[in-house]
Design a protein around this motif. Structure first.
Motif, PDB file in Angstrom:
ATOM      1  N   THR A  60      -0.209  14.923  -1.483  1.00  0.00           N
ATOM      2  CA  THR A  60      -0.107  14.721  -2.931  1.00  0.00           C
ATOM      3  C   THR A  60      -1.096  13.639  -3.353  1.00  0.00           C
ATOM      4  OG1 THR A  60       2.217  15.282  -2.801  1.00  0.00           O
ATOM      5  CG2 THR A  60       1.487  14.164  -4.801  1.00  0.00           C
ATOM      6  N   ALA A  61      -2.126  14.079  -4.076  1.00  0.00           N
ATOM      7  CA  ALA A  61      -3.187  13.132  -4.476  1.00  0.00           C
ATOM      8  C   ALA A  61      -2.804  12.416  -5.768  1.00  0.00           C
ATOM      9  CB  ALA A  61      -4.496  13.891  -4.670  1.00  0.00           C
ATOM     10  N   TRP A  62      -3.247  11.180  -5.849  1.00  0.00           N
ATOM     11  CA  TRP A  62      -3.039  10.375  -7.063  1.00  0.00           C
ATOM     12  C   TRP A  62      -4.391  10.019  -7.672  1.00  0.00           C
ATOM     13  CZ3 TRP A  62       1.317   6.732  -8.528  1.00  0.00           C
ATOM     14  CH2 TRP A  62       2.554   7.234  -8.085  1.00  0.00           C
TER      15      TRP A  62
ATOM     16  N   VAL B  48     -12.217   8.624 -14.491  1.00  0.00           N
ATOM     17  CA  VAL B  48     -11.175   9.050 -13.554  1.00  0.00           C
ATOM     18  C   VAL B  48     -11.520   8.554 -12.151  1.00  0.00           C
ATOM     19  CG1 VAL B  48     -12.223  11.344 -13.288  1.00  0.00           C
ATOM     20  CG2 VAL B  48      -9.842  11.022 -12.643  1.00  0.00           C
ATOM     21  N   ILE B  49     -10.533   8.039 -11.461  1.00  0.00           N
ATOM     22  CA  ILE B  49     -10.761   7.601 -10.080  1.00  0.00           C
ATOM     23  C   ILE B  49      -9.683   8.179  -9.165  1.00  0.00           C
ATOM     24  CG2 ILE B  49     -11.968   5.458 -10.699  1.00  0.00           C
ATOM     25  CD1 ILE B  49      -9.367   3.968 -10.041  1.00  0.00           C
ATOM     26  N   PHE B  50     -10.075   8.400  -7.926  1.00  0.00           N
ATOM     27  CA  PHE B  50      -9.141   8.910  -6.913  1.00  0.00           C
ATOM     28  C   PHE B  50      -8.510   7.707  -6.215  1.00  0.00           C
ATOM     29  CE2 PHE B  50      -8.921  10.088  -2.257  1.00  0.00           C
ATOM     30  CZ  PHE B  50      -7.719  10.787  -2.348  1.00  0.00           C
ATOM     31  N   LEU B  51      -7.189   7.656  -6.201  1.00  0.00           N
ATOM     32  CA  LEU B  51      -6.516   6.492  -5.615  1.00  0.00           C
ATOM     33  C   LEU B  51      -6.127   6.693  -4.155  1.00  0.00           C
ATOM     34  CD1 LEU B  51      -4.112   5.665  -8.583  1.00  0.00           C
ATOM     35  CD2 LEU B  51      -6.182   4.414  -7.947  1.00  0.00           C
ATOM     36  N   GLY B  52      -5.787   7.963  -3.799  1.00  0.00           N
ATOM     37  CA  GLY B  52      -5.356   8.231  -2.429  1.00  0.00           C
ATOM     38  C   GLY B  52      -4.263   9.273  -2.432  1.00  0.00           C
ATOM     39  N   VAL B  53      -3.617   9.439  -1.292  1.00  0.00           N
ATOM     40  CA  VAL B  53      -2.515  10.412  -1.216  1.00  0.00           C
ATOM     41  C   VAL B  53      -1.242   9.676  -0.828  1.00  0.00           C
ATOM     42  CG1 VAL B  53      -4.098  12.271  -0.543  1.00  0.00           C
ATOM     43  CG2 VAL B  53      -2.857  11.014   1.235  1.00  0.00           C
ATOM     44  N   GLU B  54      -0.128  10.245  -1.224  1.00  0.00           N
ATOM     45  CA  GLU B  54       1.147   9.599  -0.919  1.00  0.00           C
ATOM     46  C   GLU B  54       1.333   9.516   0.582  1.00  0.00           C
ATOM     47  OE1 GLU B  54       4.445  11.446  -2.903  1.00  0.00           O
ATOM     48  OE2 GLU B  54       3.534  11.085  -4.860  1.00  0.00           O
TER      49      GLU B  54
ATOM     50  N   GLU C 158       0.869  -1.174   0.000  1.00  0.00           N
ATOM     51  CA  GLU C 158       0.000   0.000   0.000  1.00  0.00           C
ATOM     52  C   GLU C 158       0.902   1.219   0.000  1.00  0.00           C
ATOM     53  OE1 GLU C 158      -3.595   0.664   0.579  1.00  0.00           O
ATOM     54  OE2 GLU C 158      -3.896  -1.332  -0.235  1.00  0.00           O
ATOM     55  N   TYR C 159       1.242   1.698  -1.170  1.00  0.00           N
ATOM     56  CA  TYR C 159       2.103   2.880  -1.265  1.00  0.00           C
ATOM     57  C   TYR C 159       1.317   4.143  -0.924  1.00  0.00           C
ATOM     58  CZ  TYR C 159       4.748   6.621  -3.443  1.00  0.00           C
ATOM     59  OH  TYR C 159       5.409   7.800  -3.671  1.00  0.00           O
ATOM     60  N   LEU C 160       0.017   4.126  -1.221  1.00  0.00           N
ATOM     61  CA  LEU C 160      -0.828   5.300  -0.981  1.00  0.00           C
ATOM     62  C   LEU C 160      -1.717   5.093   0.237  1.00  0.00           C
ATOM     63  CD1 LEU C 160      -2.025   5.891  -4.667  1.00  0.00           C
ATOM     64  CD2 LEU C 160      -0.163   7.074  -3.478  1.00  0.00           C
ATOM     65  N   ASN C 161      -2.071   6.203   0.870  1.00  0.00           N
ATOM     66  CA  ASN C 161      -3.120   6.174   1.883  1.00  0.00           C
ATOM     67  C   ASN C 161      -4.434   6.436   1.136  1.00  0.00           C
ATOM     68  OD1 ASN C 161      -4.987   6.744   3.817  1.00  0.00           O
ATOM     69  ND2 ASN C 161      -3.684   8.121   5.008  1.00  0.00           N
ATOM     70  N   ARG C 162      -5.344   5.492   1.130  1.00  0.00           N
ATOM     71  CA  ARG C 162      -6.531   5.603   0.269  1.00  0.00           C
ATOM     72  C   ARG C 162      -7.465   6.757   0.659  1.00  0.00           C
ATOM     73  NH1 ARG C 162      -7.993  -0.004  -2.270  1.00  0.00           N
ATOM     74  NH2 ARG C 162      -5.916  -0.917  -2.290  1.00  0.00           N
ATOM     75  N   MET C 163      -7.416   7.191   1.892  1.00  0.00           N
ATOM     76  CA  MET C 163      -8.254   8.296   2.389  1.00  0.00           C
ATOM     77  C   MET C 163      -9.697   8.211   1.885  1.00  0.00           C
ATOM     78  SD  MET C 163      -5.824  11.574   2.706  1.00  0.00           S
ATOM     79  CE  MET C 163      -6.479  12.138   4.237  1.00  0.00           C
ATOM     80  N   SER C 164     -10.344   7.119   2.203  1.00  0.00           N
ATOM     81  CA  SER C 164     -11.697   6.902   1.681  1.00  0.00           C
ATOM     82  C   SER C 164     -12.665   7.986   2.147  1.00  0.00           C
ATOM     83  CB  SER C 164     -12.196   5.514   2.088  1.00  0.00           C
ATOM     84  OG  SER C 164     -12.117   5.360   3.472  1.00  0.00           O
ATOM     85  N   GLU C 165     -12.355   8.636   3.273  1.00  0.00           N
ATOM     86  CA  GLU C 165     -13.256   9.690   3.759  1.00  0.00           C
ATOM     87  C   GLU C 165     -13.292  10.890   2.806  1.00  0.00           C
ATOM     88  OE1 GLU C 165     -10.358   8.886   5.046  1.00  0.00           O
ATOM     89  OE2 GLU C 165      -9.247  10.617   5.796  1.00  0.00           O
TER      90      GLU C 165
END
Ligand code: NAI
Ligand code: MG
Ligand code: MG
Ligand code: MG
Ligand code: ZN
Length: 457
Positions: free
Chosen positions: A220-222, A196-202, A125-132
């Motif tokens: 930094t959003a991906w 387009v989908i939001f993956l999370g932040v670094e 899990e390189y990104l924090n998904r930040m589902s909120e």
């Protein structure tokens, strides 16, 4: 002359063991009815009645003892089970009876070590998904047009990559993801076929190649984009070396561990959008919500809008994948599909069915594909497998039978391989008996786990 005193208990045990050793089924049966604790008692050198029956080829004695709940996993002072003894003395029908009977305890064939520290390819899990943040539209909108945000681009569900250093050979850094900026993709974002989908932040660490641009909040959003038409003609890419991977497999196995995890997430969600164009409940059009993690039906009275429905969310298909260990503890079962490269064998695998627990899915798939019956099952580790969205649940399992009968519709062949043959493949010691699934596959890691734990490699 002094005589040795034998207690009545010892005398009874001696008579019981003698009855088993000489094949007197009636006496064995009568004695356990009278005194059930005798069944697992051992005499000289740790030999039980089951071992003596197995040693002397008395099938009926062994059968009677097993039916009465005898523990077939006991070992004598030489570390042999009744099964080992039957095999050693060539009583194959008894060995097979011992291997087949349920109820024994074969858990000792499974490693007792914990499963921490297992990391499989596609799992990081390189990104924090930040589902909120998925429901925070203003935040998402601001991030989409932020110059600090990172976009990864797919066409036909294949990512845009650049080649790694020349001569990288088989190493994992052959392909690197092309990380694009909003300025490069903004035209593409307005095209009707683009998802387009939001993956999370670094999380903390940044990729070294990334320019030090930062948003005010430091996040930094991906995002991931899938284009319906080839976007190469319309867009100017930062590097002329960028290209879309042509094949999914095995090219997707040649990314760095960090990037593989991001691809697992992005590709599975994009594949879901790609294949679920319309509402599965009523067939109407849908719209994309929650940063790409939800599809909502546009028909006002659709049943999918009443309450929460799994049809609205990205799917994950659980698959069991298992290394089956022979009852002798020294062999494992591997199979090959027709599509495998010549000589390659791997673990058996299969989709979990509705209403099924992991253990039962392991037992069912192994029996369906190879005819082998399975007893204890132990979870080891898991792996996302984004082709398109499986979750591989890796287990070790102990066989309770040994005769293989393959289902030719599913696999071409299944075989028992000895631990030494498997070690030879890993250590490239001598001419290997088979070739192994690539190290990025959880099958490879499961086999290695079994060998590592049992043979201290
Ligand atoms: N990472 C690894 O080491 C390995 C991964 N795999 C993956 O595991 C997956 C399952 O293994 P199989 O032996 O093919 O499963 P399987 O033994 O259950 O047989 C596949 C068949 O199951 C049916 N099926 C049931 N549910 C399905 C679903 N949700 N999606 C697709 N087909 C479904 C289809 O008829 C399909 O042909 C495959 O996608 C394969 O790529 C398999 C072996 C190794
Ligand atoms: Mg199957
Ligand atoms: Mg299968
Ligand atoms: Mg199946
Ligand atoms: Zn609908």
């Amino acid at each position: 002359m002094a005589s040795v005193q034998v207690s009545p208990k010892d005398e009874m045990l001696a008579r019981f063991l003698d009855a088993a050793a000489t094949g007197n089924v009636a006496k064995v049966s009568a004695m356990i009815t009278h005194s059930s604790s005798l069944i697992n008692e051992s005499g000289e050198n740790g030999w039980t009645a089951l071992m003596l029956g197995a040693r002397n080829g008395h099938f009926k004695v062994v059968q009677t003892l097993l039916t009465n709940g005898c523990d077939k996993s006991s070992v004598n002072k030489s570390g042999q089970t009744a099964y080992d003894i039957a095999r050693f003395w060539g009583h194959k029908h008894i060995a097979s009876l011992l291997a087949n009977s349920r109820g024994g305890n074969s858990h000792h064939l499974l490693p007792s070590s914990g499963t921490e520290g297992h990391e499989n390819y596609f799992s990081r899990e390189y990104l924090n998904r930040m589902s909120e943040k998925r429901t925070d539209s203003p935040w998402l909108k601001a991030k989409q047009s932020s110059p600090a945000s990172v976009y990864i681009l797919f066409f036909n569900l294949n990512p845009l990559v650049t080649s790694g250093a020349d001569g990288a050979g088989e190493s994992e850094r052959d392909f690197k993801l092309c990380k694009l900026r909003w300025g490069t993709v903004k035209e593409l974002l307005t095209k009707p076929g683009t998802t387009v989908i939001f993956l999370g932040v670094e999380k903390q660490v940044k990729f070294a190649s990334q320019p030090p641009v930062e948003d005010e909040d430091g996040l930094t959003a991906w995002f991931a984009l899938n284009a319906e038409d080839n976007p190469m003609e319309d867009l100017q890419f930062p590097s002329p070396n960028c290209f879309f991977l042509k094949s999914t497999f095995p090219a997707l196995l040649q990314l760095s561990s960090d990037e593989a995890g991001v691809i697992a997430q992005a590709r599975s969600v994009l594949a879901w959008h790609n294949r679920y164009s319309f509402c599965p409940t009523c067939g109407s059009r849908t719209k994309i919500d929650e940063g790409g993690y939800k599809r909502t039906c546009l028909k006002e009275d659709c049943r999918s809008l009443q309450g929460i429905h799994n049809t609205c969310y990205p799917r994950v298909d659980p698959v069991v994948i298992m290394l089956v260990i022979h009852p002798d503890g020294d062999q494992c079962l591997l199979g090959r599909k027709k599509t495998f490269p010549v000589g390659m064998y791997s673990c058996l695998a299969g989709f979990i069915e509705p209403g099924e627990v992991i253990e039962e899915a392991v037992r069912r798939e192994v029996e369906e594909e190879s005819g082998i019956k399975v007893g204890p099952v132990q979870y080891v580790s898991s792996q996302p497998w984004p082709m398109p969205s499986s979750l591989m649940i890796g287990c070790l399992a102990v066989a309770e039978s040994t005769d293989i009968k393959v289902d030719e519709n599913e696999i071409e062949e299944a075989r028992w391989f000895t631990r030494q043959q498997v070690i030879d493949v890993f250590t490239k010691n001598s001419k290997p008996a088979f070739s192994m699934a690539p190290r990025q596959a959880i099958a490879h890691q499961l086999i290695k786990h079994w060998i590592g734990v049992n043979a201290n490699l």
